[in-house]
Design an enzyme around this catalytic site. Structure first.
Site, PDB file in Angstrom:
ATOM      1  N   ASP A 285       7.962  -9.693   0.530  1.00 28.97           N
ATOM      2  CA  ASP A 285       9.030 -10.236  -0.328  1.00 28.97           C
ATOM      3  C   ASP A 285      10.429  -9.934   0.222  1.00 28.97           C
ATOM      4  O   ASP A 285      11.355 -10.736   0.057  1.00 28.97           O
ATOM      5  CB  ASP A 285       8.889  -9.756  -1.785  1.00 28.97           C
ATOM      6  CG  ASP A 285       8.708  -8.253  -1.932  1.00 28.97           C
ATOM      7  OD1 ASP A 285       8.692  -7.533  -0.915  1.00 28.97           O
ATOM      8  OD2 ASP A 285       8.569  -7.783  -3.089  1.00 28.97           O
TER       9      ASP A 285
ATOM     10  N   ARG B 224      -1.632   0.338   3.144  1.00 29.76           N
ATOM     11  CA  ARG B 224      -2.050   1.074   1.943  1.00 29.76           C
ATOM     12  C   ARG B 224      -1.525   0.329   0.735  1.00 29.76           C
ATOM     13  O   ARG B 224      -0.515  -0.372   0.804  1.00 29.76           O
ATOM     14  CB  ARG B 224      -1.525   2.511   1.953  1.00 29.76           C
ATOM     15  CG  ARG B 224      -0.087   2.709   1.583  1.00 29.76           C
ATOM     16  CD  ARG B 224       0.391   4.070   1.964  1.00 29.76           C
ATOM     17  NE  ARG B 224       0.420   4.207   3.412  1.00 29.76           N
ATOM     18  CZ  ARG B 224       1.415   3.768   4.182  1.00 29.76           C
ATOM     19  NH1 ARG B 224       2.443   3.137   3.653  1.00 29.76           N
ATOM     20  NH2 ARG B 224       1.389   3.923   5.489  1.00 29.76           N
TER      21      ARG B 224
ATOM     22  N   SER C 110       3.286  -8.555  -1.120  1.00 28.96           N
ATOM     23  CA  SER C 110       4.358  -7.552  -1.073  1.00 28.96           C
ATOM     24  C   SER C 110       3.843  -6.114  -1.050  1.00 28.96           C
ATOM     25  O   SER C 110       4.075  -5.324  -1.978  1.00 28.96           O
ATOM     26  CB  SER C 110       5.300  -7.772  -2.252  1.00 28.96           C
ATOM     27  OG  SER C 110       5.785  -9.080  -2.162  1.00 28.96           O
TER      28      SER C 110
HETATM   29  C1  BGC Z   1       5.798  -2.503  -1.121  1.00 26.21           C
HETATM   30  C2  BGC Z   1       6.673  -3.407  -0.300  1.00 26.21           C
HETATM   31  C3  BGC Z   1       7.449  -4.342  -1.208  1.00 26.21           C
HETATM   32  C4  BGC Z   1       8.160  -3.564  -2.296  1.00 26.21           C
HETATM   33  C5  BGC Z   1       8.894  -4.477  -3.263  1.00 26.21           C
HETATM   34  C6  BGC Z   1       6.592  -1.819  -2.212  1.00 26.21           C
HETATM   35  O1  BGC Z   1       5.746  -1.076  -3.033  1.00 26.21           O
HETATM   36  O2  BGC Z   1       5.181  -1.540  -0.312  1.00 26.21           O
HETATM   37  O3  BGC Z   1       5.906  -4.164   0.605  1.00 26.21           O
HETATM   38  O4  BGC Z   1       8.373  -5.048  -0.439  1.00 26.21           O
HETATM   39  O5  BGC Z   1       7.232  -2.787  -3.013  1.00 26.21           O
HETATM   40  O6  BGC Z   1       8.044  -5.380  -3.860  1.00 26.21           O
END
Ligand code: BGC
Length: 494
Positions: A214, A176, A161
Protein backbone atom coordinates in the site's frame (compact mmCIF):
# COMPACT_ATOMS: atom_id res chain seq x y z
CA UNK A 1 -4.65 21.08 27.40
CA UNK A 2 -8.19 20.28 28.40
CA UNK A 3 -10.66 23.12 28.36
CA UNK A 4 -8.61 25.44 26.17
CA UNK A 5 -8.82 26.13 22.46
CA UNK A 6 -10.71 28.55 20.28
CA UNK A 7 -13.23 26.13 18.76
CA UNK A 8 -14.83 25.03 22.05
CA UNK A 9 -18.60 25.45 22.34
CA UNK A 10 -19.74 27.30 25.47
CA UNK A 11 -18.77 25.24 28.48
CA UNK A 12 -21.31 23.01 30.12
CA UNK A 13 -21.32 22.83 33.86
CA UNK A 14 -18.25 21.19 35.37
CA UNK A 15 -14.59 21.65 34.71
CA UNK A 16 -12.10 19.82 32.56
CA UNK A 17 -9.21 21.77 33.94
CA UNK A 18 -6.19 19.98 35.31
CA UNK A 19 -5.78 22.70 37.94
CA UNK A 20 -8.86 21.47 39.77
CA UNK A 21 -8.08 17.81 40.17
CA UNK A 22 -6.80 16.15 43.34
CA UNK A 23 -3.07 15.92 43.97
CA UNK A 24 -2.78 12.15 43.58
CA UNK A 25 -4.36 12.19 40.13
CA UNK A 26 -2.13 15.10 39.17
CA UNK A 27 0.80 12.94 40.19
CA UNK A 28 -0.54 10.10 38.08
CA UNK A 29 -0.74 12.39 35.06
CA UNK A 30 2.83 13.57 35.68
CA UNK A 31 3.97 9.92 35.72
CA UNK A 32 2.23 9.23 32.43
CA UNK A 33 3.81 12.33 30.94
CA UNK A 34 7.21 11.08 32.00
CA UNK A 35 6.52 7.79 30.20
CA UNK A 36 4.90 9.06 27.02
CA UNK A 37 6.31 12.50 26.21
CA UNK A 38 9.09 12.30 23.61
CA UNK A 39 11.23 15.45 23.79
CA UNK A 40 13.00 16.94 20.78
CA UNK A 41 16.41 15.52 21.70
CA UNK A 42 14.98 11.99 21.86
CA UNK A 43 13.26 12.47 18.49
CA UNK A 44 16.61 13.48 17.02
CA UNK A 45 18.36 10.48 18.54
CA UNK A 46 15.69 8.12 17.15
CA UNK A 47 15.92 9.73 13.71
CA UNK A 48 19.69 9.45 13.69
CA UNK A 49 19.52 5.74 14.44
CA UNK A 50 16.70 5.35 11.89
CA UNK A 51 18.91 6.71 9.08
CA UNK A 52 21.59 4.11 9.77
CA UNK A 53 18.99 1.33 9.99
CA UNK A 54 17.58 2.32 6.56
CA UNK A 55 21.10 1.93 5.16
CA UNK A 56 21.57 -1.38 6.92
CA UNK A 57 18.35 -2.72 5.40
CA UNK A 58 19.68 -2.00 1.91
CA UNK A 59 23.03 -3.64 2.63
CA UNK A 60 24.01 -7.24 1.94
CA UNK A 61 24.02 -8.06 5.66
CA UNK A 62 20.53 -6.60 6.05
CA UNK A 63 19.04 -5.29 9.28
CA UNK A 64 15.68 -5.46 10.97
CA UNK A 65 14.03 -2.98 8.55
CA UNK A 66 13.52 -5.17 5.45
CA UNK A 67 13.85 -2.35 2.81
CA UNK A 68 12.16 -4.51 0.18
CA UNK A 69 12.88 -3.72 -3.50
CA UNK A 70 9.48 -3.68 -5.24
CA UNK A 71 10.40 -3.69 -8.96
CA UNK A 72 8.39 -0.53 -9.39
CA UNK A 73 10.98 1.25 -11.45
CA UNK A 74 9.59 4.62 -12.48
CA UNK A 75 7.21 7.36 -11.49
CA UNK A 76 4.13 7.83 -13.67
CA UNK A 77 4.16 10.78 -16.08
CA UNK A 78 0.40 11.36 -15.88
CA UNK A 79 -0.20 9.99 -19.39
CA UNK A 80 -0.75 6.34 -18.43
CA UNK A 81 -3.99 4.91 -19.84
CA UNK A 82 -5.99 1.69 -19.73
CA UNK A 83 -8.42 -0.22 -17.54
CA UNK A 84 -7.22 -2.32 -14.61
CA UNK A 85 -8.57 -4.26 -11.69
CA UNK A 86 -7.21 -3.62 -8.22
CA UNK A 87 -7.62 -5.69 -5.11
CA UNK A 88 -6.76 -4.13 -1.78
CA UNK A 89 -6.23 -6.47 1.15
CA UNK A 90 -5.66 -4.10 4.05
CA UNK A 91 -5.77 -4.84 7.75
CA UNK A 92 -9.46 -4.08 8.17
CA UNK A 93 -11.23 -4.12 4.80
CA UNK A 94 -11.05 -5.78 1.44
CA UNK A 95 -11.75 -3.63 -1.59
CA UNK A 96 -12.09 -4.53 -5.25
CA UNK A 97 -11.87 -1.74 -7.83
CA UNK A 98 -11.93 -1.26 -11.56
CA UNK A 99 -9.93 1.76 -12.55
CA UNK A 100 -9.74 3.47 -15.92
CA UNK A 101 -6.79 5.79 -16.39
CA UNK A 102 -8.26 8.18 -18.93
CA UNK A 103 -6.71 10.14 -21.81
CA UNK A 104 -6.89 13.30 -19.68
CA UNK A 105 -3.58 13.85 -17.89
CA UNK A 106 -3.65 12.44 -14.30
CA UNK A 107 -7.38 11.65 -14.49
CA UNK A 108 -9.09 8.38 -13.69
CA UNK A 109 -12.53 6.80 -13.22
CA UNK A 110 -13.12 4.23 -10.54
CA UNK A 111 -15.85 1.79 -9.55
CA UNK A 112 -15.36 -0.14 -6.34
CA UNK A 113 -16.91 -2.41 -3.73
CA UNK A 114 -15.80 -2.77 -0.13
CA UNK A 115 -16.07 -5.96 1.89
CA UNK A 116 -15.47 -6.38 5.59
CA UNK A 117 -12.48 -8.53 6.50
CA UNK A 118 -14.08 -10.85 9.08
CA UNK A 119 -12.08 -10.89 12.31
CA UNK A 120 -12.03 -14.75 12.38
CA UNK A 121 -10.28 -14.84 9.00
CA UNK A 122 -7.21 -13.15 10.47
CA UNK A 123 -6.44 -16.18 12.58
CA UNK A 124 -8.16 -18.83 10.44
CA UNK A 125 -6.70 -21.09 7.78
CA UNK A 126 -4.95 -20.13 4.58
CA UNK A 127 -7.68 -21.83 2.49
CA UNK A 128 -10.41 -19.81 4.20
CA UNK A 129 -8.51 -16.58 3.60
CA UNK A 130 -7.89 -17.08 -0.13
CA UNK A 131 -11.36 -18.50 -0.69
CA UNK A 132 -12.94 -15.42 0.89
CA UNK A 133 -10.77 -13.05 -1.14
CA UNK A 134 -11.49 -14.91 -4.39
CA UNK A 135 -15.20 -14.84 -3.55
CA UNK A 136 -15.15 -11.05 -3.19
CA UNK A 137 -13.27 -10.61 -6.48
CA UNK A 138 -15.67 -13.02 -8.22
CA UNK A 139 -18.74 -11.21 -6.89
CA UNK A 140 -17.34 -7.90 -8.08
CA UNK A 141 -16.53 -9.01 -11.61
CA UNK A 142 -19.83 -10.86 -11.98
CA UNK A 143 -21.69 -7.70 -11.03
CA UNK A 144 -19.76 -5.53 -13.47
CA UNK A 145 -19.00 -7.86 -16.40
CA UNK A 146 -21.45 -9.98 -18.36
CA UNK A 147 -18.76 -11.76 -20.33
CA UNK A 148 -16.12 -13.09 -17.93
CA UNK A 149 -13.82 -14.19 -20.78
CA UNK A 150 -13.06 -10.50 -21.45
CA UNK A 151 -11.53 -10.26 -17.99
CA UNK A 152 -8.28 -11.67 -19.27
CA UNK A 153 -7.71 -8.27 -20.82
CA UNK A 154 -7.88 -6.60 -17.40
CA UNK A 155 -4.60 -6.99 -15.54
CA UNK A 156 -4.95 -6.98 -11.78
CA UNK A 157 -2.83 -5.08 -9.29
CA UNK A 158 -3.01 -6.84 -5.92
CA UNK A 159 -2.27 -4.58 -2.97
CA UNK A 160 -1.06 -6.98 -0.32
CA UNK A 161 -0.05 -4.78 2.59
CA UNK A 162 2.33 -7.04 4.50
CA UNK A 163 6.10 -7.44 4.23
CA UNK A 164 6.87 -9.51 1.13
CA UNK A 165 10.18 -10.31 -0.59
CA UNK A 166 9.96 -9.81 -4.33
CA UNK A 167 12.43 -10.93 -6.95
CA UNK A 168 9.75 -9.95 -9.46
CA UNK A 169 6.89 -7.46 -9.38
CA UNK A 170 4.38 -10.29 -9.91
CA UNK A 171 5.34 -12.45 -6.95
CA UNK A 172 5.65 -11.92 -3.21
CA UNK A 173 6.97 -14.19 -0.51
CA UNK A 174 5.36 -13.22 2.79
CA UNK A 175 8.12 -12.46 5.29
CA UNK A 176 5.80 -12.39 8.29
CA UNK A 177 2.24 -11.51 9.12
CA UNK A 178 1.68 -8.14 10.78
CA UNK A 179 -1.38 -6.24 12.06
CA UNK A 180 -2.62 -9.14 14.20
CA UNK A 181 -2.86 -11.65 11.34
CA UNK A 182 -1.75 -15.15 12.26
CA UNK A 183 -2.53 -17.66 9.51
CA UNK A 184 -0.41 -20.80 9.26
CA UNK A 185 1.16 -21.92 5.99
CA UNK A 186 1.57 -18.50 4.34
CA UNK A 187 4.76 -17.05 5.88
CA UNK A 188 7.75 -17.99 3.73
CA UNK A 189 5.49 -18.73 0.73
CA UNK A 190 4.76 -16.88 -2.49
CA UNK A 191 1.19 -15.68 -2.00
CA UNK A 192 0.44 -15.19 -5.70
CA UNK A 193 -0.06 -18.88 -6.65
CA UNK A 194 -2.32 -19.33 -3.58
CA UNK A 195 -4.43 -16.38 -4.66
CA UNK A 196 -4.51 -17.49 -8.30
CA UNK A 197 -5.50 -21.04 -7.40
CA UNK A 198 -8.44 -19.73 -5.36
CA UNK A 199 -9.53 -17.56 -8.32
CA UNK A 200 -9.18 -20.47 -10.72
CA UNK A 201 -11.34 -22.63 -8.43
CA UNK A 202 -14.13 -20.06 -8.84
CA UNK A 203 -13.63 -19.92 -12.60
CA UNK A 204 -12.51 -16.27 -12.52
CA UNK A 205 -10.05 -15.78 -15.39
CA UNK A 206 -8.00 -12.91 -13.99
CA UNK A 207 -4.31 -12.34 -14.60
CA UNK A 208 -2.23 -10.83 -11.83
CA UNK A 209 0.15 -8.18 -13.12
CA UNK A 210 1.74 -6.86 -9.95
CA UNK A 211 1.81 -7.45 -6.23
CA UNK A 212 1.99 -4.11 -4.48
CA UNK A 213 2.47 -2.74 -1.00
CA UNK A 214 0.00 0.00 0.00
CA UNK A 215 2.88 2.43 0.63
CA UNK A 216 4.34 1.93 -2.86
CA UNK A 217 0.83 2.38 -4.27
CA UNK A 218 0.46 5.57 -2.25
CA UNK A 219 3.81 6.90 -3.48
CA UNK A 220 2.98 6.22 -7.12
CA UNK A 221 -0.65 7.40 -6.97
CA UNK A 222 0.40 10.63 -5.25
CA UNK A 223 3.20 11.27 -7.73
CA UNK A 224 0.64 10.85 -10.53
CA UNK A 225 -0.97 14.15 -9.58
CA UNK A 226 1.88 15.90 -7.74
CA UNK A 227 5.44 15.67 -8.99
CA UNK A 228 6.83 16.95 -5.66
CA UNK A 229 5.78 13.67 -3.98
CA UNK A 230 8.83 11.71 -2.87
CA UNK A 231 7.61 9.49 -0.03
CA UNK A 232 4.41 7.46 0.40
CA UNK A 233 3.27 6.66 3.95
CA UNK A 234 0.48 4.73 5.59
CA UNK A 235 -0.62 5.62 9.11
CA UNK A 236 -3.56 3.28 9.56
CA UNK A 237 -4.10 -0.13 11.15
CA UNK A 238 -0.38 -0.60 10.44
CA UNK A 239 2.29 1.91 9.54
CA UNK A 240 5.00 2.02 6.91
CA UNK A 241 6.60 4.05 4.08
CA UNK A 242 8.03 3.71 0.59
CA UNK A 243 10.34 5.95 -1.43
CA UNK A 244 12.30 5.82 -4.68
CA UNK A 245 15.94 4.68 -4.39
CA UNK A 246 18.64 4.36 -7.08
CA UNK A 247 19.64 0.79 -7.88
CA UNK A 248 23.29 1.80 -7.35
CA UNK A 249 22.54 2.58 -3.70
CA UNK A 250 21.10 -0.86 -3.00
CA UNK A 251 24.12 -3.07 -2.25
CA UNK A 252 21.94 -6.14 -1.81
CA UNK A 253 20.95 -5.89 -5.51
CA UNK A 254 24.54 -5.39 -6.74
CA UNK A 255 24.67 -8.93 -8.18
CA UNK A 256 21.96 -7.93 -10.68
CA UNK A 257 24.19 -5.30 -12.34
CA UNK A 258 21.36 -2.83 -12.74
CA UNK A 259 22.31 0.64 -14.04
CA UNK A 260 23.31 2.69 -10.98
CA UNK A 261 20.80 5.45 -11.72
CA UNK A 262 17.88 3.08 -12.37
CA UNK A 263 15.02 3.99 -10.00
CA UNK A 264 13.67 1.30 -7.68
CA UNK A 265 10.83 1.89 -5.24
CA UNK A 266 11.69 0.55 -1.81
CA UNK A 267 9.00 -0.64 0.57
CA UNK A 268 10.82 0.11 3.82
CA UNK A 269 8.62 -1.92 6.18
CA UNK A 270 9.70 0.54 8.82
CA UNK A 271 7.24 -0.93 11.32
CA UNK A 272 10.15 -3.24 12.18
CA UNK A 273 12.42 -0.34 13.16
CA UNK A 274 14.21 -0.92 16.46
CA UNK A 275 13.08 -4.50 16.99
CA UNK A 276 16.33 -4.69 18.99
CA UNK A 277 14.96 -2.05 21.42
CA UNK A 278 17.98 0.21 21.26
CA UNK A 279 16.40 3.62 21.04
CA UNK A 280 12.60 3.73 21.20
CA UNK A 281 11.29 4.90 24.60
CA UNK A 282 9.13 1.87 25.35
CA UNK A 283 6.80 1.95 28.34
CA UNK A 284 5.70 -1.09 30.36
CA UNK A 285 2.46 -0.92 28.33
CA UNK A 286 4.35 -1.27 25.03
CA UNK A 287 6.09 -4.29 26.45
CA UNK A 288 2.76 -5.95 27.29
CA UNK A 289 1.36 -5.18 23.81
CA UNK A 290 4.36 -6.87 22.26
CA UNK A 291 4.39 -9.87 24.58
CA UNK A 292 0.67 -10.59 24.06
CA UNK A 293 0.78 -10.13 20.26
CA UNK A 294 0.89 -13.05 17.80
CA UNK A 295 4.44 -11.99 16.79
CA UNK A 296 6.39 -10.87 19.89
CA UNK A 297 9.67 -9.16 19.08
CA UNK A 298 8.38 -7.93 15.70
CA UNK A 299 7.14 -4.50 14.52
CA UNK A 300 8.45 -2.57 17.55
CA UNK A 301 7.94 0.85 15.91
CA UNK A 302 4.53 -0.04 14.46
CA UNK A 303 3.28 -1.23 17.84
CA UNK A 304 3.85 2.27 19.29
CA UNK A 305 2.20 4.12 16.41
CA UNK A 306 -0.36 2.21 14.42
CA UNK A 307 -4.13 2.39 14.81
CA UNK A 308 -4.41 -1.25 15.76
CA UNK A 309 -2.52 -0.59 19.00
CA UNK A 310 -3.50 2.93 20.15
CA UNK A 311 -6.77 1.91 21.80
CA UNK A 312 -5.12 -1.11 23.39
CA UNK A 313 -2.34 1.05 24.87
CA UNK A 314 -4.96 3.32 26.37
CA UNK A 315 -6.89 0.34 27.76
CA UNK A 316 -3.77 -1.09 29.39
CA UNK A 317 -3.03 2.24 31.09
CA UNK A 318 -6.59 2.49 32.44
CA UNK A 319 -6.62 -1.08 33.79
CA UNK A 320 -3.22 -0.57 35.41
CA UNK A 321 -4.33 2.65 37.12
CA UNK A 322 -7.43 0.87 38.40
CA UNK A 323 -5.69 -2.27 39.64
CA UNK A 324 -2.23 -1.31 40.74
CA UNK A 325 -2.02 2.36 41.62
CA UNK A 326 -2.96 4.04 44.87
CA UNK A 327 -5.40 6.30 43.06
CA UNK A 328 -7.51 3.28 41.98
CA UNK A 329 -9.44 5.06 39.28
CA UNK A 330 -13.02 3.86 38.75
CA UNK A 331 -12.95 2.64 42.37
CA UNK A 332 -15.68 0.14 43.29
CA UNK A 333 -16.85 -0.10 39.68
CA UNK A 334 -17.10 -3.21 37.59
CA UNK A 335 -14.45 -2.79 34.88
CA UNK A 336 -14.98 -6.20 33.24
CA UNK A 337 -15.68 -4.72 29.82
CA UNK A 338 -12.48 -2.68 30.01
CA UNK A 339 -10.55 -5.84 30.77
CA UNK A 340 -11.22 -7.34 27.33
CA UNK A 341 -8.11 -7.03 25.14
CA UNK A 342 -8.49 -4.96 21.97
CA UNK A 343 -11.97 -3.87 22.97
CA UNK A 344 -11.14 -0.23 22.20
CA UNK A 345 -9.97 0.83 18.76
CA UNK A 346 -8.30 4.09 17.81
CA UNK A 347 -11.68 5.70 17.02
CA UNK A 348 -12.39 5.53 20.78
CA UNK A 349 -9.31 7.66 21.45
CA UNK A 350 -10.23 9.96 18.55
CA UNK A 351 -13.64 10.53 20.12
CA UNK A 352 -12.05 11.39 23.49
CA UNK A 353 -9.63 13.83 21.89
CA UNK A 354 -12.47 15.34 19.85
CA UNK A 355 -14.75 15.92 22.86
CA UNK A 356 -15.46 19.66 22.62
CA UNK A 357 -17.13 20.10 26.02
CA UNK A 358 -15.48 21.72 28.96
CA UNK A 359 -16.86 19.01 31.27
CA UNK A 360 -15.90 16.23 28.81
CA UNK A 361 -19.53 15.17 28.54
CA UNK A 362 -18.99 13.06 25.41
CA UNK A 363 -16.15 11.16 27.04
CA UNK A 364 -18.35 10.55 30.06
CA UNK A 365 -21.13 9.21 27.77
CA UNK A 366 -18.65 7.07 25.85
CA UNK A 367 -17.35 5.39 28.99
CA UNK A 368 -20.89 4.81 30.17
CA UNK A 369 -22.20 3.39 26.94
CA UNK A 370 -19.25 1.34 25.80
CA UNK A 371 -17.69 0.24 29.09
CA UNK A 372 -20.47 0.70 31.69
CA UNK A 373 -18.04 2.86 33.68
CA UNK A 374 -19.00 6.18 35.29
CA UNK A 375 -15.86 8.31 35.55
CA UNK A 376 -15.64 11.20 38.01
CA UNK A 377 -14.77 14.65 36.71
CA UNK A 378 -11.07 14.39 37.73
CA UNK A 379 -10.91 10.93 36.15
CA UNK A 380 -12.23 12.41 32.91
CA UNK A 381 -9.33 14.87 32.94
CA UNK A 382 -6.90 11.98 33.37
CA UNK A 383 -8.61 10.05 30.56
CA UNK A 384 -8.34 12.97 28.19
CA UNK A 385 -4.69 13.58 29.02
CA UNK A 386 -3.87 9.88 28.53
CA UNK A 387 -5.46 9.92 25.06
CA UNK A 388 -3.53 13.10 24.20
CA UNK A 389 -0.27 11.54 25.34
CA UNK A 390 -0.75 8.33 23.35
CA UNK A 391 -1.94 10.16 20.20
CA UNK A 392 0.84 12.75 20.41
CA UNK A 393 3.55 10.15 20.91
CA UNK A 394 2.31 8.26 17.84
CA UNK A 395 2.42 11.38 15.66
CA UNK A 396 5.84 12.47 16.92
CA UNK A 397 7.45 9.05 16.48
CA UNK A 398 5.97 8.80 12.97
CA UNK A 399 7.76 12.01 12.07
CA UNK A 400 11.11 10.32 12.89
CA UNK A 401 10.60 7.91 9.98
CA UNK A 402 9.74 10.68 7.53
CA UNK A 403 12.70 12.75 8.73
CA UNK A 404 15.04 9.74 8.41
CA UNK A 405 14.14 9.09 4.75
CA UNK A 406 14.41 12.82 3.99
CA UNK A 407 17.86 12.99 5.58
CA UNK A 408 19.01 9.81 3.87
CA UNK A 409 17.89 11.07 0.46
CA UNK A 410 18.92 14.64 1.19
CA UNK A 411 15.41 15.92 0.46
CA UNK A 412 15.41 19.49 1.73
CA UNK A 413 11.94 20.13 0.33
CA UNK A 414 9.31 17.68 -0.88
CA UNK A 415 5.80 16.40 -0.43
CA UNK A 416 4.99 13.22 1.44
CA UNK A 417 1.73 11.48 0.51
CA UNK A 418 0.03 9.89 3.51
CA UNK A 419 -3.06 7.75 3.88
CA UNK A 420 -4.69 5.57 6.50
CA UNK A 421 -7.31 5.95 9.21
CA UNK A 422 -4.96 7.46 11.81
CA UNK A 423 -3.64 10.08 9.39
CA UNK A 424 -7.07 10.93 8.02
CA UNK A 425 -9.22 10.71 11.12
CA UNK A 426 -7.18 11.00 14.31
CA UNK A 427 -7.53 14.55 15.70
CA UNK A 428 -4.37 16.70 15.50
CA UNK A 429 -2.23 13.86 14.10
CA UNK A 430 -1.10 15.95 11.11
CA UNK A 431 -0.38 19.06 13.17
CA UNK A 432 1.56 17.12 15.80
CA UNK A 433 3.55 15.26 13.14
CA UNK A 434 4.42 18.52 11.37
CA UNK A 435 5.53 20.09 14.66
CA UNK A 436 7.81 17.11 15.38
CA UNK A 437 9.31 17.26 11.88
CA UNK A 438 10.10 20.93 12.43
CA UNK A 439 11.84 20.10 15.73
CA UNK A 440 13.85 17.23 14.26
CA UNK A 441 14.96 19.11 11.18
CA UNK A 442 15.50 22.46 12.96
CA UNK A 443 13.37 24.50 10.61
CA UNK A 444 13.20 28.21 11.44
CA UNK A 445 9.87 29.81 12.35
CA UNK A 446 7.80 30.62 9.26
CA UNK A 447 7.46 34.29 8.44
CA UNK A 448 3.95 33.67 7.16
CA UNK A 449 2.02 30.91 8.95
CA UNK A 450 0.25 30.11 5.66
CA UNK A 451 3.54 29.16 3.98
CA UNK A 452 4.19 25.49 3.33
CA UNK A 453 6.70 23.65 5.51
CA UNK A 454 9.80 22.57 3.56
CA UNK A 455 8.61 18.97 3.88
CA UNK A 456 4.82 18.71 3.91
CA UNK A 457 2.91 15.56 4.76
CA UNK A 458 -0.27 15.72 2.69
CA UNK A 459 -3.33 13.52 2.17
CA UNK A 460 -2.46 11.06 -0.59
CA UNK A 461 -4.35 9.81 -3.60
CA UNK A 462 -5.87 6.33 -3.25
CA UNK A 463 -2.71 4.23 -3.36
CA UNK A 464 -4.21 0.79 -2.99
CA UNK A 465 -6.65 1.35 -5.85
CA UNK A 466 -5.33 3.95 -8.28
CA UNK A 467 -1.73 3.28 -7.25
CA UNK A 468 -2.16 -0.43 -7.96
CA UNK A 469 -3.65 0.35 -11.40
CA UNK A 470 -0.78 2.73 -12.18
CA UNK A 471 1.83 0.17 -11.17
CA UNK A 472 0.14 -2.37 -13.45
CA UNK A 473 0.20 0.26 -16.24
CA UNK A 474 3.88 1.08 -15.64
CA UNK A 475 4.72 -2.63 -15.74
CA UNK A 476 2.81 -2.98 -19.01
CA UNK A 477 4.75 -0.04 -20.44
CA UNK A 478 7.99 -1.76 -19.47
CA UNK A 479 6.95 -5.02 -21.13
CA UNK A 480 6.10 -3.11 -24.31
CA UNK A 481 9.50 -1.40 -24.23
CA UNK A 482 11.15 -4.82 -23.87
CA UNK A 483 12.50 -4.11 -20.38
CA UNK A 484 11.53 -7.34 -18.65
CA UNK A 485 13.72 -6.78 -15.60
CA UNK A 486 11.79 -7.86 -12.49
CA UNK A 487 8.81 -9.25 -14.45
CA UNK A 488 8.12 -12.96 -14.08
CA UNK A 489 5.03 -13.34 -16.31
CA UNK A 490 5.17 -10.84 -19.20
CA UNK A 491 2.52 -12.93 -20.98
CA UNK A 492 -0.03 -11.56 -18.52
CA UNK A 493 0.23 -8.25 -20.34
CA UNK A 494 -0.30 -9.49 -23.86
C1 BGC B 1 2.71 -3.88 6.96
C2 BGC B 1 3.10 -3.03 5.78
C3 BGC B 1 1.99 -2.05 5.47
C4 BGC B 1 1.58 -1.28 6.71
C5 BGC B 1 0.42 -0.33 6.44
C6 BGC B 1 2.27 -3.02 8.13
O1 BGC B 1 1.82 -3.82 9.17
O2 BGC B 1 3.78 -4.69 7.36
O3 BGC B 1 3.35 -3.83 4.65
O4 BGC B 1 2.43 -1.17 4.48
O5 BGC B 1 1.21 -2.18 7.73
O6 BGC B 1 -0.68 -1.00 5.96
Amino acid sequence: MVGLGPKKPPSRKGTGSIADIPKDLKQEIANLERLFVVPTEKLKEITHHFVSELDKGLSVEGGSIPMNPTWVMSFPDGYETGTFLALDMGGTNLRVCEITLTDQKSEFDIIQSKYRMPEELKTGTSEELWDYIADCVHQFVETHHEDLTKLEKLPLGFTFSYPASQSYVDEGVLQRWTKGFDIAGVEGENVVPMFEAALAAKGTPIKLAALINDTTGTLIASAYTDTKMKIGCIFGTGCNAAYMENAGSIPKLAHMNLPADMPMAINCEWGAFDNEHKVLPRTPYDIIIDKDSPRPGQQAFEKMIAGLYLGELFRLVMVDLHDNHETHIFANQDIDKLRRPYTLDSSFLSAIEDDPWENLQETFDLFNEKLSITPTQPELVLIRRTAELIGTRAARLSACGVAAISIKKDYKTCHVGADGSVFNKYPHFKKRGAQALKEILDWPEKTNPKDEDPIEILAAEDGSGVGAALIAALTLKRVKAGNLCGILHPENFV
